[in-house]
Design an enzyme around this catalytic site. Structure first.
Site, PDB file in Angstrom:
ATOM      1  CB  CYS A   1       0.947 -36.340 -12.426  1.00 20.99           C
ATOM      2  SG  CYS A   1       1.042 -37.385 -10.756  1.00 20.99           S
TER       3      CYS A   1
ATOM      4  CB  CYS B   1       2.050 -32.994  -6.728  1.00 26.97           C
ATOM      5  SG  CYS B   1       2.638 -31.472  -7.851  1.00 26.97           S
TER       6      CYS B   1
END
Lengths: 282, 225
Positions: free
Chosen positions: A187, A239
């Site tokens: 991330c 994501c």
């Protein structure tokens, strides 16, 4: 007014189409965010996401499920039935389930325990809500939007008093920085520092209080691209999908840890929660 | 001489005392976070990811990334040598060994975003494993000056071949870099694209090499007005 395949009027879809037209016709690729900012301001008065909040309110107070109970007795951390400000202090630890729960996770717990629903029926096909052009609503998102909106105007104040909450924060931080998936990315690789652009899209820095505050305070948000309301779990799952990881379960341990870590980053901004927000994309 | 050597420990002691005081205050204000290790993550990941097939979990773990995560992308010399050897051995070449493919196909592979996304039954945005994958190069790079989108996570590649020429060394370097960037830089930010569990076939990599290098490719032409 456009009609969808089932023949129903879909104002949400028409507005999405208009938004996409504004973005793709007038704006050059990289200036989309400025155009969307102007468009979002224009739409804030008549946010279609309010329909999700209204529907969630009706669902919340209606006796439902095999046990014919409403969710009025559900405890979101401030006592049974207390909704004002509850979302601003979630995720948090709940002694009755022994888990750190997101708002969606807590709703599932209450729907199972108080109303007798089966968890699979709540999180199963009805909650997929998946295709970008599919503006079907689902109950869990409507309930989440309603409860979250009862914290409007308040900044996030995520508690770290319980050891399980501190553990969730540390696990969220560990997960945020761990490279994995077919794209070899974490991330943090995309959302850890300012100025990153992914295929023309400016990426929000989720470890900076100011940008994290702006993004997190808008969710659950009406997403123009989808013509639908999306929650923070969905934002994370988009994501996870792009990282080519397996599907992240709603309200799971990693979902709660990542959410808690990200909201804690946002907290310092004192950005007031404004649900449903308007987002160009989730 | 004797005096000064005594003074230094005293000053050091005072500094240490001050540090201890401020550190204790910081800890008192915010309780320490528990240490999280790989076993904690593995247990949480097992409970949190929905698996359509057990092998999907393999994407969570990779021996090279394990070292990169452990060392914050700064592996030791020994770890670097082990990674480079393993990743170099993973590179495969197209049948016939022609590393310069069809640039027009490479142009498509660079633009396409399809490939590798995992869903659950009924989820429409998952990728069909039977269809050809793209590399979505524009997520991170500027390449074709006429393409409207670009990212900045990787260096701009506009004029890549014009700058470097078409020598066998440049062709092989470019092929190896796309197929497996970690064969050159152990913790490269760039994904590894080649291999059975990844997105591109050797022929697709060769096509992208041609797209980047041949003079007639738009990558090496002036931008259209």
């Amino acid at each position: 007014m456009k009609t969808d395949e089932s023949g129903h009027c879909s104002p949400a879809k028409s507005m999405t189409t208009l938004a996409l037209w504004v973005a793709t016709t007038i704006a050059p690729a990289h200036a989309q965010d400025d155009r969307f900012t102007a468009f979002r301001d224009m739409m804030a008065e008549d946010n279609p996401g309010e329909f999700w909040v209204d529907a969630g309110k009706a669902l919340f107070h209606e006796p439902r499920g095999p046990k014919r109970q409403s969710l009025a007795a559900c405890d979101f951390g401030l006592g049974p039935g207390v909704l004002d400000g509850a979302y601003a202090q979630m995720p948090r630890y709940f002694a009755d389930s022994g888990r750190v729960e997101t708002l969606e996770g807590r709703l599932v717990t209450c729907m199972v325990r108080l109303q007798g629903f089966d968890e699979q029926d709540i999180l199963g096909p009805h909650y997929l809500n998946a295709a970008e052009e599919n503006s079907d609503r689902n109950e869990l998102t409507e309930l989440t939007a309603y409860v979250a909106a009862q914290s409007n105007g308040m900044p996030f104040r995520i508690p770290l008093a319980h050891p399980a909450e501190r553990r969730a924060y540390a696990l969220g931080q560990y997960t945020f920085n761990r490279r994995m998936g077919t794209m070899d990315l974490s991330c943090a690789n995309c959302h850890g520092e300012a100025g990153k652009v992914l295929r023309g899209v400016d990426l929000p820095v989720l470890v900076d209080p100011h940008t994290a505050g702006k993004v997190t305070a808008a969710f659950p948000a009406y997403v123009l691209k989808d013509g639908n309301v999306r929650t923070w779990w969905w934002r994370t799952q988009r994501c996870v999908l792009a990282m080519r990881l397996p599907w992240l379960k709603t309200g799971s341990e990693l979902d709660a840890a990542l959410t808690l870590f990200q909201l804690k980053q946002a907290e310092e901004s004192r950005e007031p929660i404004a649900v449903p927000g308007i987002k160009p994309r989730a | 001489m004797k005096r000064s050597s005594r003074r230094i420990p005293l000053a050091a002691l005072a500094a240490a005392g001050f540090l201890l005081f401020t550190c204790t205050r910081a800890i008192a204000m915010e309780p320490a976070l528990p240490a999280i290790g790989e076993p904690d993550f593995q247990a949480a990941a097992r409970a949190s990811f929905h698996l359509n097939h057990p092998e999907e979990f393999a994407r969570v773990n990779d021996p090279t990334l394990a070292v990169c995560n452990q060392t914050r992308d700064r592996p030791s010399d020994l770890e670097t040598a082990v990674i480079l050897q393993r990743e170099q051995a993973a590179i495969a070449y197209p049948p016939g060994g022609q590393l310069l493919g069809d640039w027009k196909k490479g142009k498509d592979w660079a633009e396409l975003t399809h490939g590798g996304r995992i869903g659950v039954p009924g989820f429409d945005d998952a990728d069909d494993p039977r269809a050809a994958n793209g590399a979505n190069c524009y997520a991170c790079h500027a390449i074709n000056p006429n393409f409207p989108q670009a990212g900045n996570m990787g260096p701009p590649l506009v004029g890549y071949g014009k700058l470097r020429g078409l020598s066998p060394e440049v062709v092989k370097y470019t092929y190896d870099k796309i197929f497996n960037a970690k064969s050159m830089n152990p913790c490269s930010l760039m994904p590894r694209y080649g291999g059975a569990t990844r997105l591109l076939t050797p022929q697709q990599v060769a096509d992208i090499v041609a797209f980047l290098l041949v003079p007639e490719s738009p990558v090496n032409q002036e931008r259209n007005q």
